[in-house]
Design a protein around this motif. Structure first.
Motif, PDB file in Angstrom:
ATOM      1  N   VAL A 186      -0.102 -33.615  73.301  1.00 10.67           N
ATOM      2  CA  VAL A 186       1.001 -32.661  73.130  1.00 10.67           C
ATOM      3  C   VAL A 186       2.306 -33.407  73.370  1.00 10.67           C
ATOM      4  N   VAL A 187       3.229 -33.350  72.413  1.00  5.95           N
ATOM      5  CA  VAL A 187       4.515 -34.027  72.573  1.00  5.95           C
ATOM      6  C   VAL A 187       5.656 -33.020  72.736  1.00  5.95           C
ATOM      7  N   ARG A 188       5.330 -31.750  72.652  1.00  4.05           N
ATOM      8  CA  ARG A 188       6.239 -30.696  73.098  1.00  4.05           C
ATOM      9  C   ARG A 188       5.353 -29.498  73.408  1.00  4.05           C
ATOM     10  N   ARG A 189       5.380 -29.067  74.657  1.00  2.23           N
ATOM     11  CA  ARG A 189       4.535 -27.915  74.958  1.00  2.23           C
ATOM     12  C   ARG A 189       5.223 -26.660  74.468  1.00  2.23           C
ATOM     13  N   ARG A 190       4.399 -25.613  74.259  1.00  2.00           N
ATOM     14  CA  ARG A 190       4.950 -24.361  73.762  1.00  2.00           C
ATOM     15  C   ARG A 190       5.946 -23.792  74.777  1.00  2.00           C
ATOM     16  N   GLN A 191       7.047 -23.280  74.300  1.00  2.00           N
ATOM     17  CA  GLN A 191       8.059 -22.671  75.165  1.00  2.00           C
ATOM     18  C   GLN A 191       7.491 -21.388  75.788  1.00  2.00           C
ATOM     19  N   THR A 192       7.908 -21.100  77.016  1.00  2.61           N
ATOM     20  CA  THR A 192       7.477 -19.840  77.635  1.00  2.61           C
ATOM     21  C   THR A 192       8.588 -18.795  77.496  1.00  2.61           C
ATOM     22  N   LEU A 193       8.229 -17.531  77.717  1.00  2.36           N
ATOM     23  CA  LEU A 193       9.251 -16.476  77.646  1.00  2.36           C
ATOM     24  C   LEU A 193      10.282 -16.659  78.765  1.00  2.36           C
ATOM     25  N   ASP A 194       9.806 -17.113  79.948  1.00  2.00           N
ATOM     26  CA  ASP A 194      10.750 -17.358  81.051  1.00  2.00           C
ATOM     27  C   ASP A 194      11.795 -18.388  80.641  1.00  2.00           C
ATOM     28  N   GLU A 195      11.358 -19.410  79.904  1.00  5.09           N
ATOM     29  CA  GLU A 195      12.312 -20.443  79.478  1.00  5.09           C
ATOM     30  C   GLU A 195      13.327 -19.863  78.493  1.00  5.09           C
ATOM     31  N   GLN A 196      12.901 -18.902  77.694  1.00 10.91           N
ATOM     32  CA  GLN A 196      13.862 -18.242  76.798  1.00 10.91           C
ATOM     33  C   GLN A 196      14.874 -17.439  77.588  1.00 10.91           C
ATOM     34  N   LEU A 197      14.376 -16.769  78.648  1.00  7.28           N
ATOM     35  CA  LEU A 197      15.220 -15.778  79.328  1.00  7.28           C
ATOM     36  C   LEU A 197      16.077 -16.372  80.439  1.00  7.28           C
ATOM     37  N   VAL A 198      15.746 -17.609  80.849  1.00  2.00           N
ATOM     38  CA  VAL A 198      16.423 -18.158  82.013  1.00  2.00           C
ATOM     39  C   VAL A 198      17.943 -18.252  81.799  1.00  2.00           C
ATOM     40  N   CYS A 199      18.358 -18.439  80.572  1.00  2.00           N
ATOM     41  CA  CYS A 199      19.802 -18.546  80.297  1.00  2.00           C
ATOM     42  C   CYS A 199      20.468 -17.185  80.257  1.00  2.00           C
ATOM     43  N   GLU A 200      19.697 -16.127  80.344  1.00  2.00           N
ATOM     44  CA  GLU A 200      20.260 -14.782  80.218  1.00  2.00           C
ATOM     45  C   GLU A 200      20.269 -14.021  81.533  1.00  2.00           C
ATOM     46  N   GLU A 201      19.559 -14.536  82.526  1.00  2.00           N
ATOM     47  CA  GLU A 201      19.481 -13.821  83.806  1.00  2.00           C
ATOM     48  C   GLU A 201      20.672 -14.189  84.679  1.00  2.00           C
ATOM     49  N   ALA A 211       9.963 -27.953  62.595  1.00  2.00           N
ATOM     50  CA  ALA A 211      10.223 -27.707  64.015  1.00  2.00           C
ATOM     51  C   ALA A 211      11.723 -27.790  64.308  1.00  2.00           C
ATOM     52  N   ALA A 212      12.413 -28.668  63.581  1.00  2.01           N
ATOM     53  CA  ALA A 212      13.849 -28.864  63.832  1.00  2.01           C
ATOM     54  C   ALA A 212      14.653 -27.595  63.556  1.00  2.01           C
ATOM     55  N   MET A 213      14.160 -26.743  62.677  1.00  2.00           N
ATOM     56  CA  MET A 213      14.882 -25.511  62.335  1.00  2.00           C
ATOM     57  C   MET A 213      14.247 -24.288  62.989  1.00  2.00           C
ATOM     58  N   ALA A 214      13.272 -24.474  63.859  1.00  3.07           N
ATOM     59  CA  ALA A 214      12.585 -23.328  64.470  1.00  3.07           C
ATOM     60  C   ALA A 214      13.554 -22.575  65.385  1.00  3.07           C
ATOM     61  N   SER A 215      13.320 -21.287  65.509  1.00  6.75           N
ATOM     62  CA  SER A 215      14.221 -20.455  66.319  1.00  6.75           C
ATOM     63  C   SER A 215      13.410 -19.474  67.168  1.00  6.75           C
ATOM     64  N   ASN A 216      14.121 -18.736  67.995  1.00  2.00           N
ATOM     65  CA  ASN A 216      13.485 -17.710  68.828  1.00  2.00           C
ATOM     66  C   ASN A 216      13.553 -16.329  68.179  1.00  2.00           C
ATOM     67  N   HIS A 234      10.081 -15.159  69.264  1.00  2.00           N
ATOM     68  CA  HIS A 234       8.972 -16.115  69.165  1.00  2.00           C
ATOM     69  C   HIS A 234       9.280 -17.313  70.049  1.00  2.00           C
ATOM     70  N   ALA A 235       8.258 -17.879  70.642  1.00  3.28           N
ATOM     71  CA  ALA A 235       8.430 -19.107  71.422  1.00  3.28           C
ATOM     72  C   ALA A 235       8.582 -20.270  70.459  1.00  3.28           C
ATOM     73  N   LEU A 236       9.388 -21.276  70.830  1.00  2.00           N
ATOM     74  CA  LEU A 236       9.400 -22.494  70.012  1.00  2.00           C
ATOM     75  C   LEU A 236       7.993 -23.088  70.068  1.00  2.00           C
ATOM     76  N   PRO A 237       7.470 -23.515  68.901  1.00  2.92           N
ATOM     77  CA  PRO A 237       6.055 -23.890  68.847  1.00  2.92           C
ATOM     78  C   PRO A 237       5.740 -25.183  69.595  1.00  2.92           C
ATOM     79  N   ALA A 238       4.458 -25.365  69.880  1.00  7.18           N
ATOM     80  CA  ALA A 238       3.998 -26.637  70.444  1.00  7.18           C
ATOM     81  C   ALA A 238       4.016 -27.692  69.344  1.00  7.18           C
TER      82      ALA A 238
END
Ligand code: PLP
Length: 413
Positions: free
Chosen positions: A398-413, A374-379, A383-387
């Motif tokens: 659940v100690v980390r919920r799955r990332q959403t696409l909105d969370e990926q894109l929020v830094c780009e809007e 998980a420490a080396m996981a990427s987008n 792909h969403a960062l896994p749960a």
């Protein structure tokens, strides 16, 4: 102790069915065993016995907050490799004095933060970095505790990408120059010179290179003592391997005994920074089969919904991970290449593996994935960062919920 064991027809984590977790959380999902994390820390501690020592778990292996909190409760301190990891350690409840700060390229902001917090030791990588730490300490009116990372020129005998102790590697200062570097640094009133640091590689299966590296810093500490510099600890890094396939790995007790044996005559406190050996066997990656198709040679490709974006080690190092069916484990075994969905030919988890006739929708577990997973996981490929899920005392959460696409894109809007 193996956390991931079959119970009847189903693979479980400490008795908790993995099929149920996959059905509820979806895949790809990392699952961790809290019991294994505790057991690994306790076994290492026991190995060092009453010799003065500290276990600074290497956060780079897995810095999920829940994982770190379990390690903290079990008596592990931390080794942070970046400013981000220092903040995770604080968030997990560690005090600055529980943190050693390593890292080959510390930024001015990271040095400032470590100095003002007053971490237990900043493991400096060069004479220039010692200068910068001293300057930052001067600005803040502090005295910074520092150790020097030395590069002993010793081969770790592990994979070239995870070997760090030869003169062609970027880490630390050559041991032959260390005495001069320390002598100059220890004259600075802004620096308290507390130790020496060495880390020659990861996934090491033999103790001899570790013994030699320890002996090299023990000898250097003696030379420094002759120069009037009194270090208080030797930090011997991490590196103890785990059996991913059928490798023979030294038990934690033999590892600890080997290091104590070398360090004991110096009387210095011994620090180690295990990462993989603590968290590797405590985690598995659950993935679902999304396609099964024929492969030249009469076998088949089994395509998963997890790939190198979730677990990079096979693509990066050609690393081996066992792959097991989670349910329907009694089917007739067939030969297959287990691959990910990423548009890279290196996105392969295993070639020529035997799995009970995988069908689309079946869940598999990729084992020993707790470290550098998980420490080396990427987008990559979006792909969403896994749960991530923690199993503890017969229950899971659940100690980390799955990332959403909105969370990926929020830094780009
Ligand atoms: C400085 C340092 N300490 C500790 C570790 C942890 O190593 P391992 O996971 O092999 O125990 C690493 C990993 O590369 C490292 O670079």
């Amino acid at each position: 102790m193996h956390a991931f064991r079959p119970n009847g027809h189903e693979l479980t984590c400490d008795g908790v069915g993995l099929a149920g977790i996959a059905a509820s959380v979806g895949t790809p999902t990392y699952v961790y065993s809290a019991a294994t994390l505790r057991e690994r820390i306790e076994t290492l501690h026991a190995g060092f016995g009453d010799y003065p020592h500290a276990l600074h778990y290497a956060l780079k292996a897995n810095s999920n907050l829940a994982v770190v909190r379990v390690i903290r409760a079990a008596g592990g301190l931390v080794d942070a490799n970046s400013g981000g990891e220092i903040e995770v350690a604080l968030r997990a409840g560690y005090a600055p004095s529980d943190i050693v700060f390593t890292g080959v390229g510390k930024t001015p902001a990271e040095i400032d933060r470590a100095v003002t917090l007053g971490v237990k030791a900043i493991n400096a990588e060069s004479a220039g970095e010692l200068e910068r730490i001293a300057a930052a300490a001067g600005v803040h009116g502090r005295v910074a505790s520092v150790a020097l990372r030395v590069n002993p020129g010793i081969a770790s005998e592990s994979h070239p990408h995870i070997s760090t102790g030869m003169d062609s590697h970027k880490f630390g200062v050559p041991i032959a120059t260390a005495r001069t570097v320390v002598r100059e640094a220890s004259a600075r009133p802004e620096l308290d010179f507390v130790g020496l640091h060495v880390h020659i590689g990861s996934q090491m299966l033999g103790l001899e290179p570790l013994r030699r590296a320890a002996a090299a810093v023990v000898a250097l500490a003696q030379e420094l003592r002759d120069d009037g510099v009194r270090v208080t600890h030797l930090d011997l890094g991490g590196g103890l391997g785990i059996p991913y396939e059928d490798e023979t790995v030294p038990p934690a007790a033999a590892y600890a005994a080997a290091l104590v044996d070398v360090v004991k005559p110096s009387g210095l406190t011994l620090i180690v920074e295990p990462g993989r050996a603590v968290v590797g066997p405590a985690g598995a990656l659950l993935a679902s089969v999304v396609d099964v198709k024929p492969r030249a040679g009469g076998t088949r490709f089994v395509v998963l919904d997890a790939g190198m974006s979730e677990l990079l080690r096979p693509a990066l190092y050609g690393a081996f991970h066992r792959i097991e069916a989670v349910a329907e484990r009694n089917g007739t075994p067939v030969t297959c290449d287990v691959v990910g969905p990423i548009c890279e030919s290196s996105d392969v988890f295993g070639v020529g593996r035997s799995l009970p006739a995988p069908r689309v929708g079946a869940v598999v577990a990729i084992l020993d994935a707790g470290a550098y997973g998980a420490a080396m996981a990427s987008n990559y490929n979006r792909h969403a960062l896994p749960a991530e899920v923690m199993v503890d005392a017969g229950a899971w959460r659940v100690v980390r919920r799955r990332q959403t696409l909105d969370e990926q894109l929020v830094c780009e809007e």
